[in-house]
Design a protein around this motif. Structure first.
Motif, PDB file in Angstrom:
ATOM      1  N   THR A   1      -5.061  -4.845  -1.875  1.00  0.00           N
ATOM      2  CA  THR A   1      -3.717  -4.555  -1.365  1.00  0.00           C
ATOM      3  C   THR A   1      -3.616  -4.837   0.131  1.00  0.00           C
ATOM      4  N   LYS A   2      -2.391  -4.979   0.618  1.00  0.00           N
ATOM      5  CA  LYS A   2      -2.155  -5.166   2.051  1.00  0.00           C
ATOM      6  C   LYS A   2      -0.927  -4.372   2.459  1.00  0.00           C
ATOM      7  N   PRO A   3      -0.875  -3.920   3.723  1.00  0.00           N
ATOM      8  CA  PRO A   3       0.389  -3.317   4.174  1.00  0.00           C
ATOM      9  C   PRO A   3       1.472  -4.394   4.185  1.00  0.00           C
TER      10      PRO A   3
ATOM     11  N   GLN B   1       0.824  -1.206   0.000  1.00  0.00           N
ATOM     12  CA  GLN B   1       0.000   0.000   0.000  1.00  0.00           C
ATOM     13  C   GLN B   1       0.860   1.258   0.000  1.00  0.00           C
ATOM     14  N   VAL B   2       0.278   2.323  -0.527  1.00  0.00           N
ATOM     15  CA  VAL B   2       0.901   3.642  -0.481  1.00  0.00           C
ATOM     16  C   VAL B   2       0.818   4.128   0.969  1.00  0.00           C
ATOM     17  N   TYR B   3       1.785   4.927   1.382  1.00  0.00           N
ATOM     18  CA  TYR B   3       1.837   5.354   2.793  1.00  0.00           C
ATOM     19  C   TYR B   3       0.547   5.993   3.275  1.00  0.00           C
ATOM     20  N   LEU B   4      -0.186   6.639   2.380  1.00  0.00           N
ATOM     21  CA  LEU B   4      -1.423   7.310   2.773  1.00  0.00           C
ATOM     22  C   LEU B   4      -2.480   6.311   3.212  1.00  0.00           C
ATOM     23  N   GLU B   5      -2.305   5.061   2.785  1.00  0.00           N
ATOM     24  CA  GLU B   5      -3.339   4.035   2.998  1.00  0.00           C
ATOM     25  C   GLU B   5      -2.947   3.015   4.059  1.00  0.00           C
ATOM     26  N   ARG B   6      -1.711   3.096   4.504  1.00  0.00           N
ATOM     27  CA  ARG B   6      -1.125   1.972   5.221  1.00  0.00           C
ATOM     28  C   ARG B   6      -1.326   2.055   6.731  1.00  0.00           C
ATOM     29  N   GLN B   7      -1.522   0.896   7.326  1.00  0.00           N
ATOM     30  CA  GLN B   7      -1.474   0.781   8.773  1.00  0.00           C
ATOM     31  C   GLN B   7      -0.034   0.482   9.155  1.00  0.00           C
ATOM     32  N   ASP B   8       0.468   1.183  10.146  1.00  0.00           N
ATOM     33  CA  ASP B   8       1.851   0.962  10.538  1.00  0.00           C
ATOM     34  C   ASP B   8       2.003   0.791  12.034  1.00  0.00           C
ATOM     35  N   LEU B   9       3.203   0.437  12.399  1.00  0.00           N
ATOM     36  CA  LEU B   9       3.561   0.395  13.808  1.00  0.00           C
ATOM     37  C   LEU B   9       3.806   1.828  14.288  1.00  0.00           C
ATOM     38  N   LEU B  10       4.015   1.969  15.574  1.00  0.00           N
ATOM     39  CA  LEU B  10       4.320   3.272  16.141  1.00  0.00           C
ATOM     40  C   LEU B  10       5.775   3.621  15.814  1.00  0.00           C
ATOM     41  N   PHE B  11       6.013   4.851  15.386  1.00  0.00           N
ATOM     42  CA  PHE B  11       7.384   5.286  15.118  1.00  0.00           C
ATOM     43  C   PHE B  11       7.789   6.372  16.112  1.00  0.00           C
ATOM     44  N   ASP B  12       9.091   6.629  16.202  1.00  0.00           N
ATOM     45  CA  ASP B  12       9.538   7.791  16.976  1.00  0.00           C
ATOM     46  C   ASP B  12       9.413   9.031  16.096  1.00  0.00           C
TER      47      ASP B  12
ATOM     48  N   GLY C   1       9.267  11.885  21.058  1.00  0.00           N
ATOM     49  CA  GLY C   1       7.841  11.617  21.064  1.00  0.00           C
ATOM     50  C   GLY C   1       7.526  10.439  20.168  1.00  0.00           C
ATOM     51  N   ILE C   2       6.255  10.282  19.842  1.00  0.00           N
ATOM     52  CA  ILE C   2       5.847   9.156  19.004  1.00  0.00           C
ATOM     53  C   ILE C   2       4.939   9.643  17.864  1.00  0.00           C
ATOM     54  N   ARG C   3       4.916   8.825  16.820  1.00  0.00           N
ATOM     55  CA  ARG C   3       4.049   9.109  15.671  1.00  0.00           C
ATOM     56  C   ARG C   3       3.329   7.836  15.286  1.00  0.00           C
ATOM     57  N   LEU C   4       2.136   8.011  14.813  1.00  0.00           N
ATOM     58  CA  LEU C   4       1.366   6.849  14.377  1.00  0.00           C
ATOM     59  C   LEU C   4       0.922   7.066  12.940  1.00  0.00           C
ATOM     60  N   ARG C   5       1.032   6.012  12.158  1.00  0.00           N
ATOM     61  CA  ARG C   5       0.470   6.092  10.815  1.00  0.00           C
ATOM     62  C   ARG C   5      -0.706   5.137  10.733  1.00  0.00           C
ATOM     63  N   GLU C   6      -1.878   5.708  10.473  1.00  0.00           N
ATOM     64  CA  GLU C   6      -3.063   4.897  10.216  1.00  0.00           C
ATOM     65  C   GLU C   6      -3.578   5.302   8.844  1.00  0.00           C
ATOM     66  N   PRO C   7      -4.372   4.456   8.221  1.00  0.00           N
ATOM     67  CA  PRO C   7      -4.839   4.806   6.876  1.00  0.00           C
ATOM     68  C   PRO C   7      -5.591   6.141   6.878  1.00  0.00           C
ATOM     69  N   SER C   8      -5.130   7.084   6.055  1.00  0.00           N
ATOM     70  CA  SER C   8      -5.842   8.350   5.897  1.00  0.00           C
ATOM     71  C   SER C   8      -6.881   8.225   4.798  1.00  0.00           C
TER      72      SER C   8
END
Ligand code: SF4
Ligand code: SF4
Ligand code: SF4
Lengths: 910, 198
Positions: free
Chosen positions: A632-634, A599-610, A618-625
């Motif tokens: 497709t799958k992450p 998946q494109v980053y805009l669509e992807r579920q991810d783990l927590l990042f710094d 701090g922390i950042r989260l990527r969830e599907p926007s």
């Protein structure tokens, strides 16, 4: 129907103020922030058009449960890019909505050849089954498999890919950006500061420097890493900018002084700077004495005098000469940051020079700084002037100004043509920065927020008597982490049931044993891959070759060098299976047998990042926007599926590497996967719970903050530096904990492989293998330089219609070959003429279009990298020139980096 | 009354085209035809090694005495609040008089072919629905939301500064009144509200 402007979220404006709240205010701000109405028309995400990872807000059009992106804006809450985005970041959604997106698993049409784009759509089950069947039928052993991981993986999924390989018994990872990017350049810096990948571990403080020296390396500012460019742009009025570059780059255009140095000779320039700075005392003596290993004693053989712990083999003490007492004292061993305190706790005035003839333990000793001074004694400005084509007066002036202006900053480096001397160049650059005391201080190189916490956590563990060997590998900051990973796994046949090390290690050992050039630190290179397919690599007397190749968003044909060899490697009938995990067609996945749609980053579920490149923690989260295409799958879920199919403990290994609870994480991930959900989403939930616990906030609150702002800042830069600045308050992640002007890492290479100037533990001159260091060019011969355009990152532009259109706005400046008009006249080359470029070192040829410009040295041709893709499905196909086609790798001997700039070209008008 | 203006700082523009990318997608403009509301010129002067290079962002100057407005036979080109010059795409009949009149070459034709292509490129909700002459509108819809124009908001060089020229406290007003920012070719007499720091 709503108009687009009605979608713009009010929180895009209010978000900015929340970012400046620290942990204390975090609790206080709770009610107001949480009660704010959430308008769900703009979702936070993390840009993945390059490795800078800027915060973004995705405006979406939402209907029928489907979200479609309409515009990407900068996320004002992100402390790195501060609401701004570069052209690549702005254009990210063109990637998602490209008509050429791969949205179903694809299997090669029977009878078609690798390289042809002939695929049929398949179900996930069928694609997975195909992979399993091929590998079973061909009896492919785990050690015959390799994973090529692209730059997105390098930036975000290093632990996961290493965990996948290790748990699957696959000893071969090719990090495609490793040799050309991270290690091929940064390793030199690592030997001084202990970093690993400096472009997410260090964010130079462009905004507060008073003197800024950039040596080549145009990706940070000229090609726009948004936060970096912004900080410098805001400070341009107040800082003196000096740029060494054979062409007038976007950054050089703004320089107070542009120095069009001869390609490949930068190291001569920095050596002469060191000569001047050390000779005239243009350095911060107090800092150097306290926090570098400059005062450490070396014996007559140039070996450090030190004590070693017999159990851990780590240094337990070093020696310095205390100027106050007039005697040698012991100072702390591994992971100490302060030479002014002796092992017994007494105060020391560490001398940078010892009295002449000083004997210690029966040996004549001197300090590291004295040895360094001797090394650079002959590197006078006059010596350098003859090599670099820069006047001695200019070199003196730059050395003086850099050494005496505070704060002074030298660009750490990001992207450049590589030479045999590139690593030594970057080592010298890190020495310059250390000499002016500009490490983890305002106006200098500041480590990323998270990095400090990693060091603090590891020290706390060690101080409690913890064993470094047992510490989770991915939590070790800096270069010691990959060193440990290599020693434990990829360079260690005993780590695997099949008793094979990585093929690169086998190749390198074979080279050394045959008296040929090997590679001292083969960190995820592709060394031996191509040789193996020709039957040239042996392990334990048997041929070692790869028969199954997984490309995870990797495009080695274009993003590594040696494109022809890669084509042969992928097309080789001995290669049993080629799998690609990808988003779009490219030049490499055209050789796949199976393509699994990521998946494109805009669509992807991810783990927590710094917080990535930020100075904050701090922390950042990527969830599907936006809604991903159905099929497709992450990619982490794809790895998770492949692992499950083979009964491999993937998530458990991920957890072990990250220091999480292995049983809990494996259970969470597996149950999510079995019920058809996303394992990644489940693990992210686990991470959020853990983060909430560690920071003492509620899970629900943390989630709401993450979902609204995309990130939460726990520590601002100032308090963080006041507490944890390295080396002021904590050791840097080198073996000694000090900034190493004498590198203990490369000293180790000497023990293993004998001396080479490339791994001189102090410094050495390594002349380029071009006529730059003496000799002359033929009439049609030129030095070669390349760099990055602001619209380009790796080959991201080639599959993005808007970025490609923007490239055409600059025409052949981006897509052509830069030739100085005076030289062009001599060769009767006109603007727009088609040219053939022939690499005189390798014989590779490529064609391009002449762009006549005064912005380049008359003896040099220049081009932008990463254009010139071939796959006809790509909007950029056939536009520009493919660098990888002009450059056969020719690895250097430290990390195996392709010498991508170390040659001349001959021009011929077609 | 507001009088919107923009200052472009050539000293810090990096020529990256983030502004162009932002504008293109904010307004669904036809990049495939090579047409943009704003673009960046790369100016190189001199001979190696005495050569200088500048990036000059260009867009509509939102002239106070705009010839495009006075020549427009339909009233499609007109002023709105804040002195912004806009084109009404429904009213514009595509005579191109304004393009001839504009001394800054700030306009282009968004033609019928572009309109049908736009639906494919930008999706069914595309904002551009009929052929017309197009140009910068200072993102007035964003201004209403309290946002800056798209190009200004994204600029990594902080080279675009936007504000109310009538507000003496604003940065744009200060830069203009101090003489630091000057119009491009003021002799044309159209009284631009876009200024440059060089
Ligand atoms: S610098 Fe540009 S491409 Fe890179 S992350 Fe930031 S916005 Fe995206
Ligand atoms: S975004 Fe800013 S820096 Fe980049 S080209 Fe436009 S005005 Fe210049
Ligand atoms: S620059 Fe041209 S289009 Fe813009 S207001 Fe002036 S005359 Fe009209």
């Amino acid at each position: 129907m709503l108009t687009r402007r009605e979608f713009i979220e009010a929180s895009a404006v209010t978000g900015a103020s929340l970012a400046v709240l620290g942990p204390l205010e975090f609790a206080l701000a709770k009610t107001s922030a949480d009660d704010a109405t959430q308008s769900d028309t703009s979702y936070p995400n993390i840009c993945t058009m390059c490795a800078s990872g800027c915060g973004i807000k995705v405006q979406v059009d939402e209907r029928g449960g489907l979200r479609r992106a309409v515009k990407i804006d900068g996320n004002g809450a992100d402390p790195f890019n501060q609401g701004r985005l570069c052209p690549r970041g702005q254009s990210g959604l063109r990637l998602a909505y490209s008509p050429e997106r791969i949205t179903r698993p694809l299997i090669r049409v029977a009878g078609s050849k690798r390289g042809e784009w002939r695929f049929r759509a398949a179900s996930w089950e069928e694609a997975y089954a195909y992979i399993e069947r091929r590998e079973r039928e061909l009896d492919i052993q785990p050690y015959e498999k390799a994973i090529a991981a692209g730059w997105v993986i390098c930036a975000y999924y290093r632990p996961e890919v290493v965990a996948f390989a290790v748990s699957s018994e696959i000893p071969n990872i090719y990090g495609t950006p490793m040799q050309p990017c991270v290690t091929g350049e940064h390793f030199g810096i690592d030997t001084v500061t202990g970093n690993f990948n400096i472009h997410d571990e260090v964010q130079a403080d462009y905004g507060n420097a008073r003197y800024f020296l950039a040596i080549g390396s145009n990706a940070s500012v000229a090609a726009i890493s948004t936060g970096r460019a912004l900080d410098l742009a805001r400070n341009l009025e107040k800082t003196k900018v000096v740029v060494l570059d054979p062409r007038l780059s976007e950054l050089a255009a703004h320089a107070d002084t542009w120095i069009p140095i001869k390609p490949g000779t930068d190291l001569a320039f920095t050596l002469a700077m060191l000569h001047e700075m050390l000779g005239h005392g243009y350095y911060d003596a107090q800092f150097v004495a306290a926090h570098t290993n400059a005062p450490f004693l070396l014996d007559e053989q140039g070996q450090p005098v030190m004590k070693t712990d017999p159990a851990s083999h780590m240094p337990s003490a070093f020696y310095v000469y205390d100027a106050t007492r007039g005697q040698v004292v012991e100072t702390g061993g591994v992971f100490h940051n302060d030479n002014t305190v002796a092992v017994d706790g007494s105060t020391v005035a560490p001398a940078l020079a010892v009295p002449q003839g000083l004997l210690f333990q029966g040996k004549r000793v001197q300090t590291v700084l004295q040895a360094l001074q001797q090394k650079v004694a002959t590197f006078t400005p006059e010596w350098a002037a003859a090599i670099t084509d820069v006047s001695a007066a200019t070199i003196r002036e730059v050395a003086h100004d850099f050494g005496t202006t505070r704060p002074a900053l030298v660009e750490p480096g990001w992207h450049d043509g590589r030479y045999r001397n590139s690593i030594m160049l970057r080592r010298s650059v890190a020495m310059l920065q250390a000499l002016v005391g500009g490490i983890d201080r305002r106006g200098g190189w500041i480590f990323a927020g998270e990095y400090h916490e990693m060091m603090a956590d590891m020290l706390a563990y060690l101080r409690k008597g913890g064993d470094l060997q047992k510490y989770p590998g991915m939590l070790v900051p800096g270069i010691m982490s990959p060193q440990g990973v290599l020693a434990t796994y990829f360079d260690n046949p005993q780590a695997w049931n099949h008793k094979h090390p990585g093929i690169s290690y086998a190749w390198s050992e074979q080279q050394f044993s045959e008296g040929k050039q090997g590679v001292a630190f083969p960190l995820f290179p592709n060394l031996g891959y191509l040789e193996g397919s020709k039957g040239q690599v042996q392990w334990q007397g048997k041929p070692y070759r790869l028969r199954s190749f997984y490309m995870y968003q990797a495009n080695p044909i274009r993003n590594a060098m040696s494109s022809t060899a890669w084509q042969e490697f992928l097309a080789d009938p001995g290669m049993g299976l080629v799998v690609a995990i990808d988003i779009m067609p490219n030049d490499s996945n055209a050789y796949a047998d199976v393509i699994l749609p990521d998946q494109v980053y805009l669509e992807r579920q991810d783990l927590l990042f710094d917080l990535g490149h930020s100075h904050q923690r701090g922390i950042r989260l990527r969830e599907p926007s936006v809604t991903p295409p159905k099929g497709t799958k992450p990619a982490l879920d794809i790895l998770s599926d492949l692992a499950a199919m083979r009964g491999v403990p993937f998530w458990q290994t991920v957890a072990e590497f990250n220091g999480w609870d292995p049983a809990a994480v494996a259970e969470t991930a597996e149950s999510a996967r079995r019920s058809g959900g996303s394992a990644v989403a489940a693990v992210a939930e686990y991470q959020i719970r853990e983060a909430a616990r560690a920071e003492g906030v509620s899970v629900a609150q943390l989630k709401r903050r993450l979902r609204r702002d995309g990130l939460v800042v726990f520590d601002q830069a100032e308090p963080l530096l006041a507490r944890w600045a390295m080396p002021d308050h904590l050791p840097v992640p080198t073996p000694s904990g000090r900034l190493e002007l004498f590198s203990l890492i490369t000293a180790g290479f000497i023990q293993e492989h004998g001396y080479r100037p490339e791994w001189d533990p102090l410094i050495a001159w390594i002349p380029p293998e071009t006529p730059a260091a003496g000799g002359h060019l033929a009439a049609d011969e030129f030095f070669f330089a390349y760099g990055k355009a602001p619209v380009q990152s790796h080959t991201a532009t080639a599959n993005n219609d808007l970025l490609m259109a923007l490239s055409h706005n600059y025409g052949d400046q981006y897509l052509g070959i830069w030739v100085n008009p005076a030289s062009a006249r001599r060769l009767r080359i006109g603007s727009g003429d088609r040219l053939e470029l022939r690499n005189t070192a390798t014989g590779d040829t490529v064609q391009g279009t002449a762009f006549l410009t005064e912005m380049v040295r008359p003896d040099t041709v220049y081009m932008m990298s990463n254009f010139g893709v071939h796959n006809r499905l790509l909007v950029g196909a056939g536009q520009g020139t493919a660098l990888s086609q002009l450059v056969t790798a020719r690895p250097e001997s430290v990390v195996g980096a392709p010498r991508s700039g170390e040659f001349t070209v001959r021009l011929r008008k077609l | 009354m507001k009088r919107y203006g923009m200052v472009l700082n050539v000293k810090t523009c990096l020529g990256c085209q983030a502004c162009v990318a932002a504008c293109t997608q904010q307004h669904d403009t036809p990049f495939w035809s090579g047409n943009y509301r704003t673009h960046v010129e790369n100016v190189v002067i001199g001979e190696f090694p005495d050569v200088s290079r500048e990036f000059v962002p260009r867009l509509c100057m939102h002239c106070e005495d705009a010839p495009c407005v006075s020549v427009c036979p339909t009233g499609a080109s007109h002023y709105i609040e804040g002195g912004i010059v806009v084109v009404d795409q429904e009213t514009c009949m595509g005579c191109k008089a304004c393009m001839l009149a504009c001394p800054y070459d700030a306009r282009y034709v968004y033609d019928a072919g572009d309109i049908s292509r736009a639906r494919i490129v930008y999706g069914p909700d595309v904002q551009q629905t009929s052929a017309h002459v197009d140009k910068c509108d200072f993102c007035y819809e964003r201004l209403e939301e309290g946002l800056e124009p798209a190009c200004v908001a994204t600029c990594p060089g902080e080279a675009r500064i936007f504000g109310d020229l009538n507000d003496q406290a604003s940065r744009v007003a200060q830069l203009v009144s101090s003489g630091e920012a000057v119009p491009l070719a003021p002799e044309l007499g159209t009284k631009p509200k876009v200024f440059y720091i060089r």
